[in-house]
Design a protein around this motif. Structure first.
Motif, mmCIF file in Angstrom:
data_model
loop_
_atom_site.group_PDB
_atom_site.id
_atom_site.type_symbol
_atom_site.label_atom_id
_atom_site.label_comp_id
_atom_site.label_asym_id
_atom_site.label_seq_id
_atom_site.Cartn_x
_atom_site.Cartn_y
_atom_site.Cartn_z
ATOM 1 N N ALA A 142 0.624 -1.383 -0.050
ATOM 2 C CA ALA A 142 -0.395 -0.136 0.472
ATOM 3 C C ALA A 142 1.339 1.121 -0.181
ATOM 4 O O ALA A 142 2.046 0.987 0.263
ATOM 5 C CB ALA A 142 -0.909 -0.064 1.207
ATOM 6 N N THR A 143 0.720 2.244 -0.297
ATOM 7 C CA THR A 143 1.434 3.494 -0.582
ATOM 8 C C THR A 143 0.077 4.752 -0.327
ATOM 9 O O THR A 143 -0.854 5.377 -0.448
ATOM 10 C CB THR A 143 1.589 3.924 -2.105
ATOM 11 O OG1 THR A 143 1.988 3.094 -2.578
ATOM 12 C CG2 THR A 143 2.280 5.295 -2.260
ATOM 13 N N THR A 144 1.279 5.493 0.876
ATOM 14 C CA THR A 144 -0.030 6.614 1.608
ATOM 15 C C THR A 144 -0.639 7.881 0.525
ATOM 16 O O THR A 144 -0.246 7.547 -0.705
ATOM 17 C CB THR A 144 0.701 7.640 2.480
ATOM 18 O OG1 THR A 144 -0.544 8.497 3.147
ATOM 19 C CG2 THR A 144 1.747 8.470 1.608
ATOM 20 N N GLN A 145 -2.018 7.827 0.793
ATOM 21 C CA GLN A 145 -2.559 8.704 0.471
ATOM 22 C C GLN A 145 -1.648 10.500 0.396
ATOM 23 O O GLN A 145 -1.688 10.627 0.982
ATOM 24 C CB GLN A 145 -3.725 9.690 0.814
ATOM 25 C CG GLN A 145 -5.132 9.648 -0.017
ATOM 26 C CD GLN A 145 -6.863 9.520 0.607
ATOM 27 O OE1 GLN A 145 -6.800 9.380 1.336
ATOM 28 N NE2 GLN A 145 -6.993 11.092 0.525
ATOM 29 N N GLY A 146 -1.967 11.245 -1.415
ATOM 30 C CA GLY A 146 -1.564 11.687 -1.112
ATOM 31 C C GLY A 146 -2.876 13.126 -1.333
ATOM 32 O O GLY A 146 -3.761 13.334 -1.197
ATOM 33 N N GLU A 147 -1.645 14.229 -2.058
ATOM 34 C CA GLU A 147 -2.929 15.091 -2.721
ATOM 35 C C GLU A 147 -3.848 14.731 -3.610
ATOM 36 O O GLU A 147 -5.448 15.187 -3.426
ATOM 37 C CB GLU A 147 -2.370 16.327 -3.497
ATOM 38 C CG GLU A 147 -1.553 17.246 -3.048
ATOM 39 C CD GLU A 147 -0.933 18.411 -3.008
ATOM 40 O OE1 GLU A 147 -1.145 18.323 -4.596
ATOM 41 O OE2 GLU A 147 -0.408 19.231 -2.772
ATOM 42 N N VAL A 149 -5.614 10.735 -5.731
ATOM 43 C CA VAL A 149 -6.151 9.519 -5.101
ATOM 44 C C VAL A 149 -5.327 8.699 -6.295
ATOM 45 O O VAL A 149 -5.470 8.811 -6.862
ATOM 46 C CB VAL A 149 -6.940 9.124 -4.771
ATOM 47 C CG1 VAL A 149 -7.374 7.326 -4.362
ATOM 48 C CG2 VAL A 149 -7.943 9.715 -4.213
ATOM 49 N N GLU A 150 -4.696 7.961 -6.015
ATOM 50 C CA GLU A 150 -3.947 6.887 -6.623
ATOM 51 C C GLU A 150 -4.313 5.073 -6.466
ATOM 52 O O GLU A 150 -3.749 4.745 -5.085
ATOM 53 C CB GLU A 150 -1.937 6.603 -6.660
ATOM 54 C CG GLU A 150 -1.402 5.267 -6.822
ATOM 55 C CD GLU A 150 -0.190 4.931 -6.262
ATOM 56 O OE1 GLU A 150 0.736 4.036 -6.610
ATOM 57 O OE2 GLU A 150 0.480 6.852 -5.479
ATOM 58 N N TRP A 151 -5.006 4.881 -7.374
ATOM 59 C CA TRP A 151 -6.593 3.278 -6.751
ATOM 60 C C TRP A 151 -4.911 2.408 -6.584
ATOM 61 O O TRP A 151 -4.156 2.082 -8.043
ATOM 62 C CB TRP A 151 -6.341 3.586 -8.537
ATOM 63 C CG TRP A 151 -7.529 4.123 -9.188
ATOM 64 C CD1 TRP A 151 -7.997 5.605 -8.966
ATOM 65 C CD2 TRP A 151 -8.936 4.597 -7.731
ATOM 66 N NE1 TRP A 151 -8.468 6.039 -9.155
ATOM 67 C CE2 TRP A 151 -9.283 5.490 -8.039
ATOM 68 C CE3 TRP A 151 -9.098 4.012 -5.635
ATOM 69 C CZ2 TRP A 151 -10.213 5.935 -7.925
ATOM 70 C CZ3 TRP A 151 -10.173 4.105 -6.051
ATOM 71 C CH2 TRP A 151 -11.267 6.084 -6.292
ATOM 72 N N GLN A 152 -4.916 1.624 -5.390
ATOM 73 C CA GLN A 152 -3.819 0.279 -5.543
ATOM 74 C C GLN A 152 -4.803 -0.910 -4.898
ATOM 75 O O GLN A 152 -5.868 -0.889 -5.070
ATOM 76 C CB GLN A 152 -3.423 0.752 -4.113
ATOM 77 C CG GLN A 152 -2.679 1.618 -4.532
ATOM 78 C CD GLN A 152 -1.997 2.150 -3.112
ATOM 79 O OE1 GLN A 152 -1.397 1.736 -1.971
ATOM 80 N NE2 GLN A 152 -2.131 3.618 -2.484
#
Length: 201
Positions: A142-147, A149-152
């Motif tokens: 998982a990758t932390t949410q930034g400005e 949304v990066e769909w994982q």
């Protein structure tokens, strides 16, 4: 015929008795995002006669199936990976957890999925069934949410085998003119939604 989509990843528990293959206890894994099936063939085996090749064989030797879904449903994970469930009380709420331990053994499964295609302005739906698959525990990442949304999305990978029927089927497929018909084909082959057989007395 161009491929333009993928949908409806179904699974069902595989059973074999006396060369007869059957399925039970099936359902949906989640919503399909991506499908990849890598097939291995045996090395080319040529028979020479009269100074030339007269027969050749490069039979199916196995494969790897990878399915990515929007989310791997908990009930599906339990069946796909042979997990146990346990009920835990958190505050006043009862929570069902999946338990991974030494007794977790991934079963053999039948797996079906629909590939959407288009040719000459018309849609077609290719329903594919891999008759005997065994999945392995997927990676957690998982990758932390930034400005933004990066769909994982989770992917699960399994080995494709030949089944235990007389001719060792490893894949079945049919191309139909609607997704509903393709889904009905998969459900019928994998015995999804049908009543369980009556126990033998």
């Amino acid at each position: 015929m161009a491929t333009i989509g993928v949908s409806k990843p179904y699974y069902a528990l595989y059973q074999s008795e006396g060369g007869t293959v059957s399925y039970q206890g099936g359902g949906l894994m989640g919503r399909a995002v991506e499908l990849s099936a890598s097939i291995e063939a045996g090395e080319e085996n040529n028979l020479y006669a009269d100074n030339m090749v007269v027969e050749s064989d490069s039979s199916f030797a196995g494969g790897t199936l990878t399915i990515t879904t929007d989310d791997l449903l908990q009930e599906a994970s339990k069946v796909l990976l042979g997990l146990k469930t346990n009920e835990v009380t958190v505050g006043e709420e009862k929570v069902t957890e999946l338990v991974y331990d030494d007794e977790s053994i991934a079963p053999y499964l039948g797996v079906g999925i629909i590939i959407k295609k288009k040719r000459s302005g018309s849609y077609a739906y290719r329903a594919i069934i891999f008759t005997k698959v065994q999945f392995k525990v997927p990676e957690d990442s998982a990758t932390t949410q930034g400005e933004a949304v990066e769909w994982q999305t989770p992917a699960i990978e399994g080995a494709i085998f030949r089944d235990d029927s007389a001719t060792h089927v490893w894949k079945r497929e049919a191309t139909l003119d609607s997704e509903e018909k393709a889904e009905a084909y998969i459900k019928q082959v994998l015995h999804i939604g049908a009543p369980s057989p009556e126990p033998q007395v």
